[in-house]
Structures are given as C-alpha cells and as structure tokens.
Scaffold this motif. Structure first.
Motif, mmCIF file in Angstrom:
data_model
loop_
_atom_site.group_PDB
_atom_site.id
_atom_site.type_symbol
_atom_site.label_atom_id
_atom_site.label_comp_id
_atom_site.label_asym_id
_atom_site.label_seq_id
_atom_site.Cartn_x
_atom_site.Cartn_y
_atom_site.Cartn_z
ATOM 1 N N LEU A 37 0.834 -1.206 0.000
ATOM 2 C CA LEU A 37 0.000 0.000 0.000
ATOM 3 C C LEU A 37 0.870 1.258 0.000
ATOM 4 C CD1 LEU A 37 -2.794 1.283 0.039
ATOM 5 C CD2 LEU A 37 -2.755 1.104 2.544
ATOM 6 N N LEU A 38 1.918 1.264 0.800
ATOM 7 C CA LEU A 38 2.811 2.422 0.822
ATOM 8 C C LEU A 38 3.471 2.630 -0.538
ATOM 9 C CD1 LEU A 38 4.446 1.998 4.347
ATOM 10 C CD2 LEU A 38 2.757 3.717 3.653
ATOM 11 N N GLY A 39 3.810 1.545 -1.212
ATOM 12 C CA GLY A 39 4.360 1.645 -2.565
ATOM 13 C C GLY A 39 3.364 2.237 -3.540
ATOM 14 N N ALA A 40 2.098 1.848 -3.400
ATOM 15 C CA ALA A 40 1.047 2.397 -4.267
ATOM 16 C C ALA A 40 0.867 3.890 -4.008
ATOM 17 C CB ALA A 40 -0.258 1.652 -4.038
ATOM 18 N N TYR A 41 0.946 4.274 -2.739
ATOM 19 C CA TYR A 41 0.846 5.699 -2.399
ATOM 20 C C TYR A 41 2.005 6.476 -3.039
ATOM 21 C CZ TYR A 41 -2.545 4.729 1.384
ATOM 22 O OH TYR A 41 -3.639 4.360 2.122
ATOM 23 N N ALA A 42 3.208 5.934 -2.960
ATOM 24 C CA ALA A 42 4.374 6.604 -3.523
ATOM 25 C C ALA A 42 4.236 6.763 -5.040
ATOM 26 C CB ALA A 42 5.640 5.829 -3.178
ATOM 27 N N GLU A 43 3.747 5.717 -5.703
ATOM 28 C CA GLU A 43 3.535 5.793 -7.154
ATOM 29 C C GLU A 43 2.503 6.863 -7.490
ATOM 30 O OE1 GLU A 43 2.580 2.011 -8.886
ATOM 31 O OE2 GLU A 43 4.357 1.059 -8.032
ATOM 32 N N GLU A 44 1.411 6.889 -6.727
ATOM 33 C CA GLU A 44 0.370 7.889 -6.969
ATOM 34 C C GLU A 44 0.932 9.295 -6.791
ATOM 35 O OE1 GLU A 44 -4.141 9.030 -5.498
ATOM 36 O OE2 GLU A 44 -2.812 8.012 -4.074
ATOM 37 N N LEU A 45 1.724 9.487 -5.764
ATOM 38 C CA LEU A 45 2.310 10.803 -5.502
ATOM 39 C C LEU A 45 3.220 11.229 -6.655
ATOM 40 C CD1 LEU A 45 2.743 13.232 -3.671
ATOM 41 C CD2 LEU A 45 4.522 11.924 -2.491
ATOM 42 N N GLU A 46 4.036 10.327 -7.151
ATOM 43 C CA GLU A 46 4.925 10.664 -8.269
ATOM 44 C C GLU A 46 4.133 11.018 -9.527
ATOM 45 O OE1 GLU A 46 8.217 11.305 -8.193
ATOM 46 O OE2 GLU A 46 7.865 11.054 -6.047
ATOM 47 N N ARG A 47 3.066 10.252 -9.815
ATOM 48 C CA ARG A 47 2.205 10.553 -10.971
ATOM 49 C C ARG A 47 1.586 11.937 -10.832
ATOM 50 N NH1 ARG A 47 -0.014 5.659 -10.237
ATOM 51 N NH2 ARG A 47 -1.926 6.578 -9.440
ATOM 52 N N LYS A 48 1.060 12.205 -9.645
ATOM 53 C CA LYS A 48 0.404 13.496 -9.403
ATOM 54 C C LYS A 48 1.397 14.647 -9.508
ATOM 55 C CE LYS A 48 -3.805 12.142 -8.342
ATOM 56 N NZ LYS A 48 -4.986 12.539 -9.086
ATOM 57 N N LYS A 49 2.613 14.448 -8.988
ATOM 58 C CA LYS A 49 3.630 15.506 -9.073
ATOM 59 C C LYS A 49 3.887 15.889 -10.521
ATOM 60 C CE LYS A 49 6.502 14.904 -4.953
ATOM 61 N NZ LYS A 49 7.855 14.523 -4.495
ATOM 62 N N LEU A 50 3.992 14.886 -11.389
ATOM 63 C CA LEU A 50 4.204 15.167 -12.814
ATOM 64 C C LEU A 50 3.025 15.941 -13.399
ATOM 65 C CD1 LEU A 50 5.767 11.812 -14.062
ATOM 66 C CD2 LEU A 50 6.911 14.022 -13.823
ATOM 67 N N GLU A 51 1.808 15.539 -13.041
ATOM 68 C CA GLU A 51 0.620 16.242 -13.516
ATOM 69 C C GLU A 51 0.636 17.694 -13.047
ATOM 70 O OE1 GLU A 51 -2.947 14.220 -12.308
ATOM 71 O OE2 GLU A 51 -2.244 12.312 -13.093
ATOM 72 N N TRP A 52 0.956 17.905 -11.770
ATOM 73 C CA TRP A 52 0.956 19.261 -11.218
ATOM 74 C C TRP A 52 2.042 20.117 -11.854
ATOM 75 C CZ3 TRP A 52 0.930 16.589 -5.872
ATOM 76 C CH2 TRP A 52 -0.361 16.137 -5.583
ATOM 77 N N GLU A 53 3.206 19.525 -12.106
ATOM 78 C CA GLU A 53 4.284 20.263 -12.766
ATOM 79 C C GLU A 53 3.865 20.650 -14.177
ATOM 80 O OE1 GLU A 53 7.811 17.888 -12.530
ATOM 81 O OE2 GLU A 53 7.876 18.023 -10.340
ATOM 82 N N ASN A 54 3.250 19.716 -14.895
ATOM 83 C CA ASN A 54 2.794 20.015 -16.259
ATOM 84 C C ASN A 54 1.732 21.098 -16.249
ATOM 85 O OD1 ASN A 54 4.522 18.165 -17.436
ATOM 86 N ND2 ASN A 54 3.014 16.524 -17.430
ATOM 87 N N LEU A 55 0.817 21.037 -15.295
ATOM 88 C CA LEU A 55 -0.221 22.053 -15.183
ATOM 89 C C LEU A 55 0.389 23.408 -14.872
ATOM 90 C CD1 LEU A 55 -3.200 22.834 -15.104
ATOM 91 C CD2 LEU A 55 -3.206 22.209 -12.689
ATOM 92 N N GLN A 56 1.354 23.427 -13.966
ATOM 93 C CA GLN A 56 1.989 24.672 -13.588
ATOM 94 C C GLN A 56 2.714 25.285 -14.783
ATOM 95 O OE1 GLN A 56 4.308 24.198 -10.054
ATOM 96 N NE2 GLN A 56 4.339 26.361 -9.621
ATOM 97 N N VAL A 57 3.406 24.457 -15.573
ATOM 98 C CA VAL A 57 4.095 24.930 -16.763
ATOM 99 C C VAL A 57 3.084 25.473 -17.766
ATOM 100 C CG1 VAL A 57 5.441 24.197 -18.778
ATOM 101 C CG2 VAL A 57 6.126 23.485 -16.483
ATOM 102 N N SER A 58 1.958 24.797 -17.924
ATOM 103 C CA SER A 58 0.923 25.243 -18.856
ATOM 104 C C SER A 58 0.360 26.598 -18.448
ATOM 105 C CB SER A 58 -0.228 24.227 -18.918
ATOM 106 O OG SER A 58 0.232 23.001 -19.400
#
Length: 72
Positions: free
Chosen positions: A37-58
């Motif tokens: 479960l902790l691994g799944a949380y870490a993966e979700e966080l990394e995915r979201k970080k990329l989304e947020w960075e892309n949104l911020q750049v946009s």
C-alpha cells in the motif's frame, strides 16, 4: 507556497488518513500488505507531481495571453 506543494501536502494527508483507517480496520495485518500500500501511495504521488508540474508549466506558459476579443 506554490500550488503543487499545497496539493502534495493535501494528498499526503489523505493517504495518511486512508492508511490509518485501513490499519484500524485490520486490512493491513501483514508487513507485506503495508509495504504494498505504501508503494502504491508513492507511485500515486509521483504521478500526481508530474501532472501538477505540467499544469503549472501550462499556466505559466499561457500567462499574459489575451485573445483579440478581450483587448481594449
């Protein structure tokens, strides 16, 4: 504090609450389940970080853009 940092903090809090709820309910009765479960949380966080960075750049890339219809 930028928006990505705020969103990251909120997601971590949600994950902590979810983990505690599952732990209290007895769903995480083995170390393997907890680590998975902790691994799944870490993966979700990394995915979201990329989304947020892309949104911020946009948003930054679009700053100052005004369609001709809105120019005075």
């Amino acid at each position: 504090m930028d928006a990505a940092t705020i969103m990251e903090s909120r997601l971590k809090l949600m994950q902590e609450h979810d983990f505690q709820r599952r732990l209290d309910a007895g769903e995480l009765d083995t170390e393997t389940k907890r680590k998975k479960l902790l691994g799944a949380y870490a993966e979700e966080l990394e995915r979201k970080k990329l989304e947020w960075e892309n949104l911020q750049v946009s948003v930054v890339a679009g700053a100052g853009f005004e369609p001709a219809a809105f120019r005075l």
